[in-house]
Design a protein around this motif. Structure first.
Motif, PDB file in Angstrom:
ATOM      1  N   SER A 191       0.713  -0.884   0.128  1.00 51.93           N
ATOM      2  CA  SER A 191       0.149  -0.165   0.193  1.00 51.93           C
ATOM      3  C   SER A 191       0.762   0.815   0.034  1.00 51.93           C
ATOM      4  N   LYS A 192       1.951   1.089   0.392  1.00 51.20           N
ATOM      5  CA  LYS A 192       3.428   2.326  -0.074  1.00 51.20           C
ATOM      6  C   LYS A 192       3.368   3.247   1.918  1.00 51.20           C
ATOM      7  N   ALA A 193       2.069   2.852   2.498  1.00 49.93           N
ATOM      8  CA  ALA A 193       1.940   3.837   3.639  1.00 49.93           C
ATOM      9  C   ALA A 193       3.361   3.659   4.193  1.00 49.93           C
ATOM     10  N   THR A 194       3.099   3.912   5.399  1.00 49.50           N
ATOM     11  CA  THR A 194       3.924   3.148   6.661  1.00 49.50           C
ATOM     12  C   THR A 194       3.480   4.360   8.031  1.00 49.50           C
ATOM     13  N   TYR A 195       3.584   3.390   9.100  1.00 48.34           N
ATOM     14  CA  TYR A 195       3.088   3.489   9.699  1.00 48.34           C
ATOM     15  C   TYR A 195       3.800   3.943  11.359  1.00 48.34           C
ATOM     16  N   TYR A 196       4.077   4.737  12.194  1.00 47.44           N
ATOM     17  CA  TYR A 196       5.324   4.471  13.459  1.00 47.44           C
ATOM     18  C   TYR A 196       3.618   4.303  14.079  1.00 47.44           C
ATOM     19  N   ILE A 197       4.797   3.015  15.510  1.00 46.71           N
ATOM     20  CA  ILE A 197       3.974   2.744  16.359  1.00 46.71           C
ATOM     21  C   ILE A 197       4.800   2.775  17.320  1.00 46.71           C
ATOM     22  N   ASP A 198       4.015   3.296  18.748  1.00 42.24           N
ATOM     23  CA  ASP A 198       5.082   3.841  19.966  1.00 42.24           C
ATOM     24  C   ASP A 198       4.796   2.552  20.706  1.00 42.24           C
ATOM     25  N   VAL A 199       6.001   2.149  21.590  1.00 42.04           N
ATOM     26  CA  VAL A 199       5.461   0.840  22.671  1.00 42.04           C
ATOM     27  C   VAL A 199       6.522   1.238  23.576  1.00 42.04           C
ATOM     28  N   ASN A 200       5.859   0.892  24.964  1.00 40.92           N
ATOM     29  CA  ASN A 200       6.473   1.296  25.809  1.00 40.92           C
ATOM     30  C   ASN A 200       7.323  -0.204  26.067  1.00 40.92           C
ATOM     31  N   PHE A 201       8.775   0.298  26.129  1.00 37.74           N
ATOM     32  CA  PHE A 201       9.532  -0.662  25.993  1.00 37.74           C
ATOM     33  C   PHE A 201       9.156  -1.300  27.773  1.00 37.74           C
ATOM     34  N   THR A 202       8.817  -1.685  28.363  1.00 40.30           N
ATOM     35  CA  THR A 202       8.213  -2.094  29.354  1.00 40.30           C
ATOM     36  C   THR A 202       7.771  -3.198  29.864  1.00 40.30           C
ATOM     37  N   THR A 203       6.464  -2.730  28.912  1.00 37.60           N
ATOM     38  CA  THR A 203       4.946  -3.606  29.521  1.00 37.60           C
ATOM     39  C   THR A 203       4.767  -4.032  27.809  1.00 37.60           C
ATOM     40  N   LYS A 204       5.418  -3.364  26.840  1.00 36.74           N
ATOM     41  CA  LYS A 204       4.935  -3.240  25.359  1.00 36.74           C
ATOM     42  C   LYS A 204       4.227  -3.381  24.538  1.00 36.74           C
ATOM     43  N   GLU A 205       3.633  -2.852  25.567  1.00 35.81           N
ATOM     44  CA  GLU A 205       2.259  -1.993  25.691  1.00 35.81           C
ATOM     45  C   GLU A 205       1.857  -0.891  24.386  1.00 35.81           C
ATOM     46  N   ILE A 206       1.186  -1.084  23.078  1.00 33.20           N
ATOM     47  CA  ILE A 206       1.166  -0.202  21.994  1.00 33.20           C
ATOM     48  C   ILE A 206       0.212   1.746  22.976  1.00 33.20           C
ATOM     49  N   MET A 207       1.279   2.390  22.904  1.00 32.87           N
ATOM     50  CA  MET A 207       1.015   4.524  23.346  1.00 32.87           C
ATOM     51  C   MET A 207       0.326   4.604  22.076  1.00 32.87           C
ATOM     52  N   GLY A 208       0.725   4.858  21.260  1.00 26.55           N
ATOM     53  CA  GLY A 208       0.476   5.351  20.159  1.00 26.55           C
ATOM     54  C   GLY A 208       0.049   5.196  19.222  1.00 26.55           C
ATOM     55  N   TRP A 209       0.090   5.323  17.754  1.00 22.16           N
ATOM     56  CA  TRP A 209       0.450   5.633  16.220  1.00 22.16           C
ATOM     57  C   TRP A 209       0.214   6.497  15.339  1.00 22.16           C
ATOM     58  N   GLU A 210       1.204   5.966  14.027  1.00 25.97           N
ATOM     59  CA  GLU A 210       0.701   7.339  13.356  1.00 25.97           C
ATOM     60  C   GLU A 210       0.368   7.099  11.800  1.00 25.97           C
ATOM     61  N   LEU A 211      -0.552   7.189  10.969  1.00 27.42           N
ATOM     62  CA  LEU A 211      -0.053   6.850   9.486  1.00 27.42           C
ATOM     63  C   LEU A 211      -0.109   8.053   8.710  1.00 27.42           C
ATOM     64  N   GLY A 212       0.980   7.620   7.960  1.00 26.68           N
ATOM     65  CA  GLY A 212       1.691   8.723   6.633  1.00 26.68           C
ATOM     66  C   GLY A 212       0.795   8.945   5.977  1.00 26.68           C
ATOM     67  N   SER A 213       0.898  10.063   5.109  1.00 28.35           N
ATOM     68  CA  SER A 213       0.126  10.556   4.491  1.00 28.35           C
ATOM     69  C   SER A 213       0.033   9.680   3.368  1.00 28.35           C
ATOM     70  N   ALA A 214       0.810   8.605   3.125  1.00 31.30           N
ATOM     71  CA  ALA A 214      -0.188   7.973   1.726  1.00 31.30           C
ATOM     72  C   ALA A 214      -0.464   6.654   2.143  1.00 31.30           C
ATOM     73  N   GLY A 215      -0.526   6.427   3.080  1.00 28.94           N
ATOM     74  CA  GLY A 215      -1.910   5.982   4.539  1.00 28.94           C
ATOM     75  C   GLY A 215      -2.901   6.597   4.052  1.00 28.94           C
ATOM     76  N   ARG A 216      -2.774   7.879   4.613  1.00 29.19           N
ATOM     77  CA  ARG A 216      -4.241   8.093   4.091  1.00 29.19           C
ATOM     78  C   ARG A 216      -5.116   8.491   3.522  1.00 29.19           C
ATOM     79  N   THR A 217      -4.269   8.768   2.486  1.00 27.68           N
ATOM     80  CA  THR A 217      -5.281   8.878   0.868  1.00 27.68           C
ATOM     81  C   THR A 217      -5.886   7.680   0.149  1.00 27.68           C
ATOM     82  N   GLY A 218      -5.399   6.688   1.562  1.00 29.55           N
ATOM     83  CA  GLY A 218      -5.999   5.252   0.504  1.00 29.55           C
ATOM     84  C   GLY A 218      -7.322   4.832   0.070  1.00 29.55           C
ATOM     85  N   THR A 219      -7.409   3.483  -0.292  1.00 36.33           N
ATOM     86  CA  THR A 219      -8.733   3.480  -0.063  1.00 36.33           C
ATOM     87  C   THR A 219      -9.939   2.932   1.078  1.00 36.33           C
TER      88      THR A 219
END
Length: 551
Positions: A117-145
């Motif tokens: 899809s040519k999308a780029t994801y930036y996912i923030d991971v808690n380096f103690t618990t492995k929990e997902i704290m947040g994420w960001e989808l790049g502009s290519a992913g935002r304009t997808g289907t």
């Protein structure tokens, strides 16, 4: 000529330095009222980068429509502004107690490039618990289907649902007036959770009926951000001034080389300059993950490669500057009847190197003690504190075990420019020995203010003091002693930073680096003696550049 009392005097300084270092290190937890300037042990990851990558990929496959054709990179990141704020208002320990587990000040950020899809994801991971704290989808992913938007009300409902899915209670948050529903940006603020004036907030972005970013954060006051930016601007100004004066010094070194071209042996200094270049270029490749920490919305790879080659070109220029300083500095001291360092062809070269190594370690221990004392005074009397710098962290290196080799690059370049050439250069201008040591020390110190220690002026004072000590070592014992003192100090500090990573191999490797300058000094002594095939000669006496008058 130094007498035999020189070594006992250095031994006494080393004992004083070691006593200061150990005393401040072990007693400061009982005496301090502020966070330490030493590396924060709470910022040590409890999971590996592979585990963080796996957690991020599982989340993206389930929640973000990630395909199987993907590439992943993991970097170490920090909430530097938040860390600085809680330290400045003296609530650092309180923050760690209340929020350190769920909202750590340092974390892993996983970059996933979806090759389909040519999308780029930036996912923030808690380096103690492995929990997902947040994420960001790049502009290519935002304009997808993505599905069509269901209107502002539907977007807000989706944002609130995501807030709940991520483990928050929507009823405990209020929608801030600063939200921008038309652009799909919703800012929720906690009614109860805050540290100082910084309230817990969650920023959610919705694009075409799809959540494209989710970021919990603390609203650090603008007053602090303005103060911190002003500090950074001052550090940047001092760094630019240092670079400008250093450039003028390099041009002056070129002039000296041209003027004395018939008397200069141009091969002198090439080995040290090439060693500097090799170590620094290797370090640039080692820092590839760190170059990814400043990225845009899309893949960080192209930006990283551009920055890598830009840095290599810059380092090539630094290597030339180092060569100019070595050659011109050696000539200027020869004009004063002093040989800056012995030649390999001299019978006593190996023994001189070994003696310089021993003296360097003794001076290094004294410098470490002084620095630790300065850090303690700065923290207690001037409320000085430091934040993590992901762009220079051992956790953002391909091979952290190679990092302490940079001790030699720093020692070679800085001792050549600011001691060997710098002192001779300013001595010729000012005709004053103290100013000749002080001025290059200040210029050297200004180039170190970009490190994230606040207020930045304290770093200027600290490094200037260290520069005066290195200047004394140079004038009293010569270039090789100053070189080994600097290399030993940086090897110890960098080796300790490696040991703080906590793994058995890191501890062993970091410990080995503490002794590396000693090993190098002894090997040069041994190899020189073997190649010369003659009985070991006594070391050439460390002739002081300015001998004390006899009484």
């Amino acid at each position: 000529m130094p007498t035999r009392r020189s070594e006992p005097s250095l031994l006494l300084l080393a004992v004083i330095g070691l006593t200061l270092y150990l005393g401040v290190t072990f007693l400061s937890p009982f005496l301090t009222k502020s966070a330490s300037l030493e590396e924060d042990k709470s910022g040590t990851p409890a999971i590996s980068k592979a585990q963080a990558s796996q957690a991020a990929e599982q989340f993206a496959l389930k929640q973000l429509s990630l395909t199987a054709n993907r590439q992943t990179n993991v970097i170490f990141q920090s909430y530097s502004a938040r860390s600085g704020y809680v330290q400045k208002i003296k609530l650092y320990d309180d923050y760690l107690k209340r929020y350190g587990d769920r909202f750590p000040l340092d974390y892993y950020q996983v970059e996933i490039n979806d090759l389909n899809s040519k999308a780029t994801y930036y996912i923030d991971v808690n380096f103690t618990t492995k929990e997902i704290m947040g994420w960001e989808l790049g502009s290519a992913g935002r304009t997808g289907t993505a599905p069509a938007s269901s209107g502002e009300g539907g977007s807000e409902s989706l944002a609130r649902k995501t807030l709940k899915d991520m483990g928050y209670l929507p009823e405990e948050f209020v929608l801030k007036d600063s939200s921008e529903p038309k652009s799909g940006r919703y800012l929720f603020e906690s009614k109860t959770e805050a540290i100082g004036e910084a309230h817990l907030q969650v920023l959610v972005s919705v694009t075409k009926g799809k959540v494209t970013s989710f970021h919990p954060r603390f609203s650090v006051p603008d007053s602090f951000l303005t103060w911190q930016q002003a500090q950074n601007d001052r550090a940047a100004l001092m760094t630019r001034v240092s670079m400008g004066i250093s450039l003028l010094m390099s041009l002056s070194a070129v002039y000296v080389m041209v003027r004395y071209r018939r008397e200069i042996t141009f091969v002198k200094g090439t080995v040290l300059s090439l060693l500097f270049l090799a170590v620094y270029v290797m370090n640039n490749f080692n820092m590839l993950p760190a170059f990814r920490t400043s990225h845009g919305e899309g893949p960080s790879g192209p930006e990283t490669l551009f920055y890598l080659w830009f840095m290599n070109i810059f380092v090539g220029l630094l290597a030339l500057s180092t060569y100019f300083a070595l050659s011109a500095g050696r000539r200027l001291w020869q004009n004063r009847g002093v040989t800056a360092w012995p030649s390999w062809r001299q019978a006593g070269f190996g023994a001189s190197v070994k003696s310089a190594m021993v003296r360097g370690y003794l001076i290094c221990l004294f410098v470490l003690g002084v620095q630790q004392l300065l850090f303690f005074i700065a923290g207690e009397a001037f409320d000085v504190w430091a934040v993590s710098d992901p762009s220079d962290s051992v956790f953002n290196m391909l091979y952290p075990a190679a990092f302490p080799l940079m001790a030699w690059a720093a020692a070679i370049s800085e001792e050549a420019v600011y001691r060997l050439f710098g002192i001779a250069f300013f001595l010729k201008i000012t005709k004053n020995r103290f100013l000749a040591v002080l001025l290059p020390s200040i210029i050297w110190a200004m180039s170190h203010t970009q490190y994230p220690i606040y207020p930045v002026y304290t770093r200027l004072i600290e490094v200037t003091v260290l520069g005066l000590i290195f200047g004394y070592a140079f004038l009293r014992y010569g270039f090789l002693t100053a070189l080994f003192a600097h290399a030993a100090m940086d090897s110890i500090l960098m080796g300790l930073s490696l040991m703080y990573m906590g793994g058995p191999m890191q501890v062993i490797t970091g410990g080995a680096y503490l002794l590396l300058p000693a090993l190098i000094g002894w090997l040069i002594y041994w190899i020189h003696g073997k190649l010369k095939r003659r009985p070991p000669s006594p070391p050439a006496p460390a002739r002081p550049l300015f001998p004390r008058p006899d009484h």
